[in-house]
Design a protein around this motif. Structure first.
Motif, PDB file in Angstrom:
ATOM      1  N   HIS A  12      56.258   8.101  -9.108  1.00  0.00           N
ATOM      2  CA  HIS A  12      56.711   6.803  -8.593  1.00  0.00           C
ATOM      3  C   HIS A  12      57.908   6.928  -7.647  1.00  0.00           C
ATOM      4  CE1 HIS A  12      54.110   4.075 -10.917  1.00  0.00           C
ATOM      5  NE2 HIS A  12      54.145   5.008 -11.835  1.00  0.00           N
ATOM      6  N   GLN A  66      51.057  -2.934  -3.311  1.00  0.00           N
ATOM      7  CA  GLN A  66      52.062  -3.202  -4.350  1.00  0.00           C
ATOM      8  C   GLN A  66      51.589  -2.787  -5.750  1.00  0.00           C
ATOM      9  OE1 GLN A  66      51.424  -6.042  -2.081  1.00  0.00           O
ATOM     10  NE2 GLN A  66      53.039  -5.098  -0.855  1.00  0.00           N
ATOM     11  N   ASP A  83      53.857  -0.410  -7.736  1.00  0.00           N
ATOM     12  CA  ASP A  83      55.062  -1.041  -8.300  1.00  0.00           C
ATOM     13  C   ASP A  83      54.724  -1.779  -9.599  1.00  0.00           C
ATOM     14  OD1 ASP A  83      56.634  -0.141  -6.237  1.00  0.00           O
ATOM     15  OD2 ASP A  83      56.322  -1.935  -5.013  1.00  0.00           O
TER      16      ASP A  83
END
Length: 331
Positions: free
Chosen positions: A129, A93, A96
């Motif tokens: 991303h 994660q 993110d």
């Protein structure tokens, strides 16, 4: 009240600046450790701006790099939106979280790749991303981002050398905004710019904060800039925060002797007859800081306790201050 978006708890970063091992053995020298940041704690509420100020070398930029994950802390932790940020950075994660935390660097001449066009520079975060994969959509989004910082969409075909310093910093801001972050770490974003251009860039940043609800950590050594952009101000000295207060409280009634010294050095428009007080003394060698309060060699209120005991950051009358003299009511 909701929890702050950003919470730094006892953050510390130590660098090993020792000579090579063989040199130490032959010359009989010990290891040298530099405590660049030494127990920094603060909170930033969503949509607000905390400014960190202090002389060069006090650890402001190291704090910035700790917050965005470029450095890993030696001690302490960073909580972002209720999660341990440095633990998350190491997991799947982490990407993110990096999308939600972005940084604007100090030097617009060094932070942009001279071989890339502006379209490549601003579009890279979108591609990295996985936010926009279609080339046409990415081009349109880059044009929108450039317009949001006061540039034209047609500028995307140019290279960084075709822009002034202020325009380059706007490109840096557009790149930082590409991932639609919630938290921006701004490391002296206007220090390399002319005064008139500084004002334009600061106004753009304030407008963007209002429009997008951005949260800023703003690092500067210019107190006039800090007064313009911040909600809260933290004053740093040799890797520690010595005073943390609301902007109006800090500028209206500074408590710590170092904060007073910094503010006394600013020219006042109405006090034309009063001589400016220069900042006294020099910052000690960070490799060999003084014992007790590190500010004691320069402080007019220092006593024996100041020379032997390190002051804690205590809340006194709504202001957090690390000073024995203030705690004892001597100033």
């Amino acid at each position: 009240m909701s929890a702050p978006l950003v919470q730094a708890r006892d953050l510390a970063k130590t660098f090993d600046v020792s000579p090579p091992w063989l040199n130490r053995v032959l010359e009989g020298k010990p290891r040298l450790l530099l405590n660049a940041v030494d127990g920094v704690s603060f909170e930033i509420e969503k949509g607000k701006t905390l400014a960190l100020v202090g002389e060069s070398g006090c650890g402001k930029s190291t704090v910035a790099r700790l917050l965005v994950g470029l450095y890993e802390p030696t001690r302490g932790d960073l909580v972002f939106d209720g999660a341990d940020a440095h633990a998350v950075f190491k997991t799947s994660q982490g990407k993110d979280l990096r999308r939600r935390i972005q940084m604007i660097f100090q030097d617009p001449y060094a932070s942009l790749n001279p071989r890339w066009t502006v379209e490549d520079i601003v579009g890279e975060p979108l591609q990295e991303h996985g936010l926009i994969s279609d080339a046409g959509e990415r081009k349109a989004r880059v044009g929108e981002l450039l317009k949001s910082v006061g540039l034209a969409a047609q500028d995307m075909t140019k290279f960084p050398h075709q822009f002034s310093g202020g325009q380059r910093q706007r490109i840096s801001i557009a790149r930082a905004l590409a991932t639609e972050p919630e938290f921006l770490v701004c490391d002296e974003p206007t220090s390399a710019l002319d005064v008139s251009v500084q004002a334009q860039v600061l106004n753009i940043m304030k407008d963007l904060q209002r429009q997008r609800g951005l949260t800023y950590l703003f690092i500067s050594h210019n107190l006039a800039v800090v007064r313009h952009v911040s909600d809260q101000v933290g004053v740093m000295y040799l890797g520690r925060i010595v005073e943390l207060a609301d902007k109006h409280a800090l500028f209206g009634n500074p408590r710590h002797p170092y904060t007073r010294m910094l503010l006394d050095a600013i020219p006042k428009m109405h006090d034309t007859g009063r001589a400016r007080t220069p900042v006294q003394g020099e910052v000690p060698n960070p490799l060999n800081p003084p014992g007790g309060c590190t500010f004691n060699p320069r402080c007019p209120h220092a006593n024996e306790r100041c020379r032997t005991e390190r002051p804690k950051l205590l809340e006194i009358a709504g202001v957090r201050v690390a000073c024995h003299a203030v705690e004892e009511g001597r100033i």
